[in-house]
Design a protein around this motif. Structure first.
Motif, PDB file in Angstrom:
ATOM      1  N   PRO A 200      28.312   0.619 -34.931  1.00 13.88           N
ATOM      2  CA  PRO A 200      26.879   0.493 -34.694  1.00 13.88           C
ATOM      3  C   PRO A 200      26.176  -0.139 -35.895  1.00 13.88           C
ATOM      4  O   PRO A 200      26.519   0.156 -37.043  1.00 13.88           O
ATOM      5  N   VAL A 201      25.217  -1.020 -35.609  1.00 15.82           N
ATOM      6  CA  VAL A 201      24.445  -1.650 -36.681  1.00 15.82           C
ATOM      7  C   VAL A 201      23.210  -0.776 -36.925  1.00 15.82           C
ATOM      8  O   VAL A 201      22.509  -0.401 -35.982  1.00 15.82           O
ATOM      9  N   VAL A 202      23.003  -0.438 -38.180  1.00 13.28           N
ATOM     10  CA  VAL A 202      21.869   0.431 -38.537  1.00 13.28           C
ATOM     11  C   VAL A 202      20.631  -0.447 -38.780  1.00 13.28           C
ATOM     12  O   VAL A 202      20.704  -1.453 -39.482  1.00 13.28           O
ATOM     13  N   ALA A 203      19.519  -0.068 -38.167  1.00 15.22           N
ATOM     14  CA  ALA A 203      18.278  -0.845 -38.317  1.00 15.22           C
ATOM     15  C   ALA A 203      17.649  -0.570 -39.682  1.00 15.22           C
ATOM     16  O   ALA A 203      18.059   0.353 -40.395  1.00 15.22           O
ATOM     17  N   GLY A 204      16.645  -1.387 -40.021  1.00 18.34           N
ATOM     18  CA  GLY A 204      15.968  -1.256 -41.314  1.00 18.34           C
ATOM     19  C   GLY A 204      15.364   0.129 -41.516  1.00 18.34           C
ATOM     20  O   GLY A 204      15.268   0.618 -42.645  1.00 18.34           O
ATOM     21  N   ASN A 205      15.008   0.815 -40.421  1.00 19.05           N
ATOM     22  CA  ASN A 205      14.418   2.153 -40.546  1.00 19.05           C
ATOM     23  C   ASN A 205      15.483   3.247 -40.625  1.00 19.05           C
ATOM     24  O   ASN A 205      15.179   4.424 -40.538  1.00 19.05           O
ATOM     25  N   GLY A 206      16.744   2.843 -40.724  1.00 17.29           N
ATOM     26  CA  GLY A 206      17.834   3.820 -40.856  1.00 17.29           C
ATOM     27  C   GLY A 206      18.369   4.341 -39.533  1.00 17.29           C
ATOM     28  O   GLY A 206      19.313   5.128 -39.502  1.00 17.29           O
ATOM     29  N   GLU A 207      17.793   3.895 -38.408  1.00 18.94           N
ATOM     30  CA  GLU A 207      18.206   4.408 -37.092  1.00 18.94           C
ATOM     31  C   GLU A 207      19.256   3.496 -36.443  1.00 18.94           C
ATOM     32  O   GLU A 207      19.248   2.289 -36.648  1.00 18.94           O
ATOM     33  N   MET A 208      20.106   4.111 -35.602  1.00 16.62           N
ATOM     34  CA  MET A 208      21.082   3.313 -34.839  1.00 16.62           C
ATOM     35  C   MET A 208      20.598   3.086 -33.410  1.00 16.62           C
ATOM     36  O   MET A 208      21.149   2.288 -32.679  1.00 16.62           O
TER      37      MET A 208
ATOM     38  N   PRO B 144      23.429   9.908 -30.065  1.00 14.90           N
ATOM     39  CA  PRO B 144      23.855  10.061 -31.466  1.00 14.90           C
ATOM     40  C   PRO B 144      25.327  10.463 -31.587  1.00 14.90           C
ATOM     41  O   PRO B 144      26.035   9.984 -32.479  1.00 14.90           O
ATOM     42  N   PHE B 145      25.824  11.305 -30.654  1.00  9.88           N
ATOM     43  CA  PHE B 145      27.243  11.694 -30.720  1.00  9.88           C
ATOM     44  C   PHE B 145      28.127  10.447 -30.589  1.00  9.88           C
ATOM     45  O   PHE B 145      29.031  10.229 -31.392  1.00  9.88           O
ATOM     46  N   PHE B 146      27.862   9.633 -29.579  1.00  5.11           N
ATOM     47  CA  PHE B 146      28.723   8.472 -29.327  1.00  5.11           C
ATOM     48  C   PHE B 146      28.665   7.457 -30.475  1.00  5.11           C
ATOM     49  O   PHE B 146      29.700   6.943 -30.925  1.00  5.11           O
ATOM     50  N   LEU B 147      27.455   7.193 -30.934  1.00  7.34           N
ATOM     51  CA  LEU B 147      27.306   6.150 -31.956  1.00  7.34           C
ATOM     52  C   LEU B 147      27.839   6.625 -33.308  1.00  7.34           C
ATOM     53  O   LEU B 147      28.527   5.891 -34.015  1.00  7.34           O
ATOM     54  N   LYS B 148      27.570   7.903 -33.637  1.00  5.43           N
ATOM     55  CA  LYS B 148      28.089   8.413 -34.920  1.00  5.43           C
ATOM     56  C   LYS B 148      29.609   8.530 -34.870  1.00  5.43           C
ATOM     57  O   LYS B 148      30.284   8.382 -35.876  1.00  5.43           O
ATOM     58  N   LEU B 149      30.135   8.794 -33.679  1.00  2.82           N
ATOM     59  CA  LEU B 149      31.603   8.827 -33.551  1.00  2.82           C
ATOM     60  C   LEU B 149      32.195   7.436 -33.840  1.00  2.82           C
ATOM     61  O   LEU B 149      33.153   7.310 -34.604  1.00  2.82           O
ATOM     62  N   MET B 150      31.594   6.405 -33.262  1.00  2.00           N
ATOM     63  CA  MET B 150      32.097   5.047 -33.526  1.00  2.00           C
ATOM     64  C   MET B 150      31.997   4.714 -35.012  1.00  2.00           C
ATOM     65  O   MET B 150      32.902   4.129 -35.599  1.00  2.00           O
ATOM     66  N   GLN B 151      30.877   5.131 -35.612  1.00  2.47           N
ATOM     67  CA  GLN B 151      30.681   4.888 -37.046  1.00  2.47           C
ATOM     68  C   GLN B 151      31.764   5.613 -37.858  1.00  2.47           C
ATOM     69  O   GLN B 151      32.369   5.050 -38.762  1.00  2.47           O
ATOM     70  N   HIS B 152      32.030   6.860 -37.455  1.00  2.00           N
ATOM     71  CA  HIS B 152      33.026   7.667 -38.165  1.00  2.00           C
ATOM     72  C   HIS B 152      34.432   7.062 -38.024  1.00  2.00           C
ATOM     73  O   HIS B 152      35.153   6.899 -39.010  1.00  2.00           O
TER      74      HIS B 152
END
Ligand SMILES: Nc1ncnc2c1ncn2[C@@H]1O[C@H](COP(=O)(O)OP(=O)(O)OP(=O)(O)O)[C@@H](O)[C@H]1O
Ligand SMILES: N[C@@H](CCO)C(=O)O
Length: 330
Positions: free
Chosen positions: A82-90, A63-71
């Motif tokens: 990161p592409v977010v899935a239909g359930n809201g998860e990356m 989550p740290f790495f993916l949320k960092l890329m998103q940020h």
């Protein structure tokens, strides 16, 4: 090549049905990279990268790495999103591995970066540091000064096979770095592995950064020191001051290094060189030949360490007028 985990079309199509990125038209494994398995996907919505995280990545840190890329991407920095899935998860699961899909970044990495690319790198790195200031998650650097001695101790017994002088040299570096490592320099999110193969260029313009899987919260100027090591030495192991000057000029044009940060460049660069020497040495001595892992030469960093050890002043990195011996800006 780094395709550790095979996937088939049926399981991939099922995995992709969780995402809103069209239908799969083709996919293929990517040979480059050593840590994780990467596939290039083409769907009716475009190109994407699918990463299956292998054993050396701790799933709790994803989550740290993916949320960092998103940020960073939301802040305008060019990096995979990161592409977010239909359930809201990356993060999902595929073939028994944690898996994520990120957007495809156009461009290629440069085998022979020139000074102009180093300047662009400096600009991009400083932009990343500024964009990271508003990122609220933190991750400890698992490969900083406290971690170097335990890592060294795992290689110590066989280090002289690589280079007879290495044991004495590394012991002296460790003692010096442990006693003098800077404590009060500005900190924030750093990439920590910004080698040329993690920076893409398109038509000579920097098109983005990839591979945030060593990113962590640490001294910002340490990231500059990693880049001086990775970008500014020539094949004959000499330090190229023109490239160093360009990198620092680019960085300073966006986020000027303070006097304290500038003065710390020799020790930070020495520490960065030791970090990459140690991880390369460990892999060299422990990873069996014939596996997928591409072993990088620790001697390259032994030589860089020898350069940093004899540096007396940060100006030697290419800042002829920036630092006087008294530490004042000239
Ligand atoms: N978002 C992206 N867009 C385009 N290509 C990408 C992207 N992410 C990865 N790649 C491609 O996949 C290759 C391997 O990626 P990456 O360096 O992240 O793998 P890794 O196994 O985690 O790496 P390393 O061993 O360098 O830590 C890259 O060199 C690049 O060719
Ligand atoms: N960039 C690292 C390896 C991957 O993180 C090195 O060259 O040693």
């Amino acid at each position: 090549m780094a395709v550790y985990t095979d996937i088939n079309e049926v399981e991939l199509a099922a995995f992709l049905s969780n995402y809103n990125i069209g239908t799969l038209t083709s996919y293929k494994g990517i040979a480059e990279g050593v840590e994780n398995t990467n596939y290039l996907l083409h769907t009716t919505a475009g190109a994407f990268i699918l990463t299956l995280y292998e054993k050396r990545v701790n799933p709790q840190e994803l989550p740290f790495f993916l949320k960092l890329m998103q940020h960073l991407s939301a802040e305008g920095l060019e990096c995979p999103q990161p592409v977010v899935a239909g359930n809201g998860e990356m993060i999902g699961e595929l073939a028994g591995r944690p898996a994520a899909i990120v957007t495809f970044l156009e461009g290629m990495w440069l085998r022979k970066p020139a000074a102009e690319h180093c300047e662009a790198l400096g600009v991009g790195l400083a932009q990343m540091h500024l964009a990271g200031q508003s990122f609220t998650m933190e991750r400890k650097n698992g490969l900083t000064v406290d971690n170097w001695r335990p890592l060294w101790q795992q290689s110590l017994a066989h280090a002289d096979k690589i280079e007879p002088a290495l044991i004495d040299e590394a012991e002296a570096d460790l003692a010096y770095l442990e006693a003098n490592w800077p404590q009060d320099l500005p900190r924030g999110v750093i990439h920590a592995d910004l080698f040329p193969d993690n920076v893409f260029f398109l038509n000579d313009k920097l098109s983005g950064f990839i591979d945030f899987y060593f990113a962590c919260t640490d001294i910002l100027a340490y990231d500059v020191a990693v880049c001086l090591n990775a970008w500014c030495f020539e094949k004959d192991h000499s330090y190229n001051q023109t490239k160093g000057a360009a990198l620092l000029r680019g960085y300073n044009s966006v986020r000027p290094l303070s006097v304290a940060e500038t003065e710390a460049l020799p020790i930070l660069s020495r520490g960065a060189a030791l970090r990459f020497m140690l991880t390369r040495l460990y892999d060299w001595l422990t990873v069996p030949d014939g596996t997928f892992v591409v072993k990088k030469d620790p001697m390259e960093y032994v030589r860089k360490l020898r350069f940093h050890r004899q540096v007396e002043n940060a100006s030697e990195y290419g800042l002829p007028n920036a630092v006087s011996t008294s530490g004042e800006h000239a």
